[in-house]
Design an enzyme around this catalytic site. Sequence first.
Site, short mmCIF file in Angstrom:
data_model
loop_
_atom_site.label_atom_id
_atom_site.label_comp_id
_atom_site.label_asym_id
_atom_site.label_seq_id
_atom_site.Cartn_x
_atom_site.Cartn_y
_atom_site.Cartn_z
N ASP A 86 41.63 -16.60 8.90
CA ASP A 86 41.15 -17.16 10.17
C ASP A 86 41.60 -16.41 11.42
OD1 ASP A 86 39.61 -19.05 9.12
OD2 ASP A 86 41.02 -20.69 9.36
N CYS A 100 97.92 -37.04 10.25
CA CYS A 100 99.21 -37.58 9.80
C CYS A 100 99.21 -37.65 8.27
CB CYS A 100 99.45 -38.96 10.39
SG CYS A 100 100.87 -39.81 9.71
N CYS A 111 99.76 -41.78 7.17
CA CYS A 111 98.71 -42.78 7.26
C CYS A 111 97.31 -42.19 7.11
CB CYS A 111 98.81 -43.56 8.56
SG CYS A 111 98.56 -42.56 10.02
N CYS A 159 101.97 -38.88 15.46
CA CYS A 159 100.94 -39.81 15.01
C CYS A 159 100.97 -41.06 15.87
CB CYS A 159 101.20 -40.16 13.54
SG CYS A 159 100.15 -41.51 12.96
N CYS A 217 102.33 -43.86 13.22
CA CYS A 217 103.65 -43.72 12.62
C CYS A 217 104.66 -43.05 13.55
CB CYS A 217 103.58 -42.91 11.33
SG CYS A 217 102.13 -43.26 10.36
ZN LIG Z 1 100.46 -41.80 10.72
#
Ligand SMILES: [Zn+2]
Lengths: 379, 598
Positions: B218, B542, B545, B560, B563
């Site tokens: 085309d 951390c 945790c 942290c 903590c």
């Molecule tokens: Zn922690």
Amino acid sequence: MLKEFQKKSLENESILPSIILEEVEKISKLKNIREKKKSELIETLEGIYLENSFEPGEAIGIIAAQSLSEPATQMTMRTYHFAGSAGLQVTLGLPRLIEIFDSRKEPATPIMTVYFKKEFNNEKDVENFAKKIKEKKLRNLLDSVSLDLTNKKIQIKLKKIKESEKNETIEKIKEKIKKINIKVREDNISIEPENHELSIRDLQRLKKKILDLTVSGVNKIINVVVIKEGNDWIVKTFGSNLSHILKMDEVDYSKSYTNNLHEIQEVLGIEAAREALIKEIRETMSQQGLNVDERHIMLIADIMVFTGEIRAVGRYGVAGMKSSVLTKAGFEETTKHLVRASVRNEEDNFKGIFENVMINQQVPVGTGMFDLVAKIGED
Amino acid sequence: MADVFIDGRFVGQAKEPEKMIEFLREKRRAGKIPDQVNFSYLDYLNEIRVVTDEGRVRRPLIIIENGKPKLTQEHIEKIQKGEIMWHDLINNGIIEYLDTEEEENALVALRSENLTKEHTHLELDPLVIFGISTSFVPFPEFDRGDRVNFGSKMVGQSIGLYSTNFLRRVDTKSNILVYPQKSLVKTHIDDVLHSENHPGGQNIVIAVMSFKCFNIEDAIIMNKSSVERGLFWSYLFRTYEAEEKKYMGGQEDIIGIPEPGVKGYAGEEAYKHLPEDGIINPEIHLTDEQIIVGKTSPLRFLGSLDQFITDLENIRETSVKLRHGEEGIVDRVFITESADGNKLVKVVVRDLKRPEIGDKFASRHGQKGVIGLIIPEEDLPFTEDGVIPDIIFNPHSIPSRMTIGKLLEIIGGKVCALNGKRSSNPAFHPTPEKDFVEALEKNGFKGDGKEALYDADTGEKYTQDVFMGNVFYQKLDHLVSNKIHARSRGPITLLTKQPTEGKSKRGGLRLGEMEKDCLIAHGASLLLKERFDVDRTTLPVCAECGLPAFHDKVKDKKFCPVCGESKIVEVEMAYAFKLLLDELKSMLIYPKIITKEE
Ligand SMILES: [Zn+2]
């Protein structure tokens, strides 16, 4: 894997799986092949086997998925609607493929192909068989039905049928529906429940039950077509009832087939269902002029059946069985999976592909599958 | 007895519904009842429905009485002379509008020759089934339906003369064709809408042949010399706005060259082309992101400390710049006042767009294509008379699409060009092909529209004759220069640290889900990681945790928030994943990162 090969070849053992070795043994006995020729054959087979086995770390799952889904997109663009053979309309193309992968309990068009034992493989017997199995409901034999509410009766007027058929029908009603009195006058049957305290609704329910009564034939077989295929006379049925048909005397149970995969699983077991699954996928693709390497289909079929039942590819099936929380959450129903994982204190140890893409860590496929370990202090 | 409803409300019953309907219709035709009201009798429900509400689709039909249309030759002559108008026909009960419900009571004849006694109405003309843009397609009954539909869609995308007062307008974006022409082969709608006042394309000489493989799929080949003579040139006009807005506390924007020291000052060089008032002069050529109107704005939210900052630092540069990736010449500058009484500057920038490889063109038969090659006329084939095609169109585009209308238009256009007269070929009223053939033969051409062409490379005659003629082509508003876009480095979004999206924001090109799967399928896991590396971050986490920790840069201490001082591990991850963790925390889900000992 390679190590295993090396070990095997060191011990002068073939790397071929025992099934293939047994097959070779069988054929060499059958064709009287000498020992030297046989070892040559095994060597060639080993070459083919190695050539066809994938390399460690190859992402075969994704390759299989792509190999099937690319032609499937082609299908969306041009699904041919050609009439099914001998007047039976069969679901084809993409809708059928979706049906297979969704593992629906009942296909949209359940079709059975019935083959016959040698002694019954002739036109007359097969025609009779076809007539015999076609399900006939009382509904189809009726001219009219009406409720007589004052006398708590159901009035049925039968179509003009043979006297024997009529008697058979009445017997069937007597057999299947208890606690009724039947009076017959010519073509008129009047049914009166013994319990006259029935409410109108109960009467309606009874009427429906009577109308849906299977008078003759096999349950679920709605339509039958007789065709000749080569030397065989076969019957194609719309509607499927494999367990019933296979038990019939005329039927060649080793060849007869249904496209209802769940039925095959129930009647013939999961291995048969796997074979049928592969066959159905392959045939749906090739009907559209698309050819997919058998091994991709086999892999997908294996994944679908390995638990002992056919599971769908999707949220409740294969994908739902993944171990990673993040992968499941990333696929569908995000909150559901996250909340569930937090409630159950689930752990994700990032062993899969998707979760590692999410945290942008090395994906454990291909080059990312291996680590280099230096042994310091050794030579 | 039939129930009678007006707009769905039950109002009463009729003893003889058929008679009543007839009576009502007579009154409407006589002008006693407004002509917007429609009546219908639904015999299967035994209901008469009278509807007067809005939102009904209605269409005009000629009323038939005693098997004869009420519209006579006399009326037509009067209309042509301008003595009566359309509404006179409606007021006099010659034409009426039926809605979908009343249509069910009518028997409509398509043409006057198939009228019988049963007919109640006559179609104005079979061609009224087409809408405005579909009516632009000549010979539509010779094309497949879907092609006519595509064709009418593309009429709407064509660049032409959308308005004759475009020089006085300040549209945000507009395109103007430099040398628009009225089409040689026209339809009735050209006369009705006076499309000669705003044509949408140009008549070109077309040769239907393949040429050096550059018109496959085309694509079309365009004559470079034609382009140099002005074929399909167009202007892109874009309007830029700057307003001196006033803010609370007496602060306001200032239009003018910003002083050095202002927040975001772009450097002296950036303002060099601006005159003293900071508003650009007409006919200045602008390129990539140059400043059009210099402007400064006050910093919006003043904090307690900000009051002590000097005036200059309290102002930021907010000049209006040329869009990224565009260029152009300043066409017009308007300085006025906005509705709020603020100083308002509007600058129109024009950019000449000459056809280039990749620009999209289409005829009116749903045959679209992009330019595959622009080639000088000395390299193009020529006829005995020295006619060189403007466009070479691939014959493979015809058989599968069956656009015979286009072939007829080519022949028709050729006849028009030879006779110097336009030919009208609306739907269902085509000029017979025979007439075209005769006209071509009279002018010394072959009746089938084919001509002998000579190879420009060798000068030899082609062994096959080529179908040639004149056809109306449209330049569609999909130009490569407006769409071309690439990026190596560029801006990122603040929230996700991932590249921005979209051409105007210099965005990146997404490597999507399926592309990702391809990299995995190839086992290129390190490439995959590198490709998704834009938002890579190292996050202190951390170890106890498993929550993200802080890095106090002043004290150079990591701690942290849960903590306190604990063991902190650096974890590398995608920033988007860090966002996911934040979001999980906001959902009260605790995502604990379990770190391994090194
Ligand atoms: Zn922690």
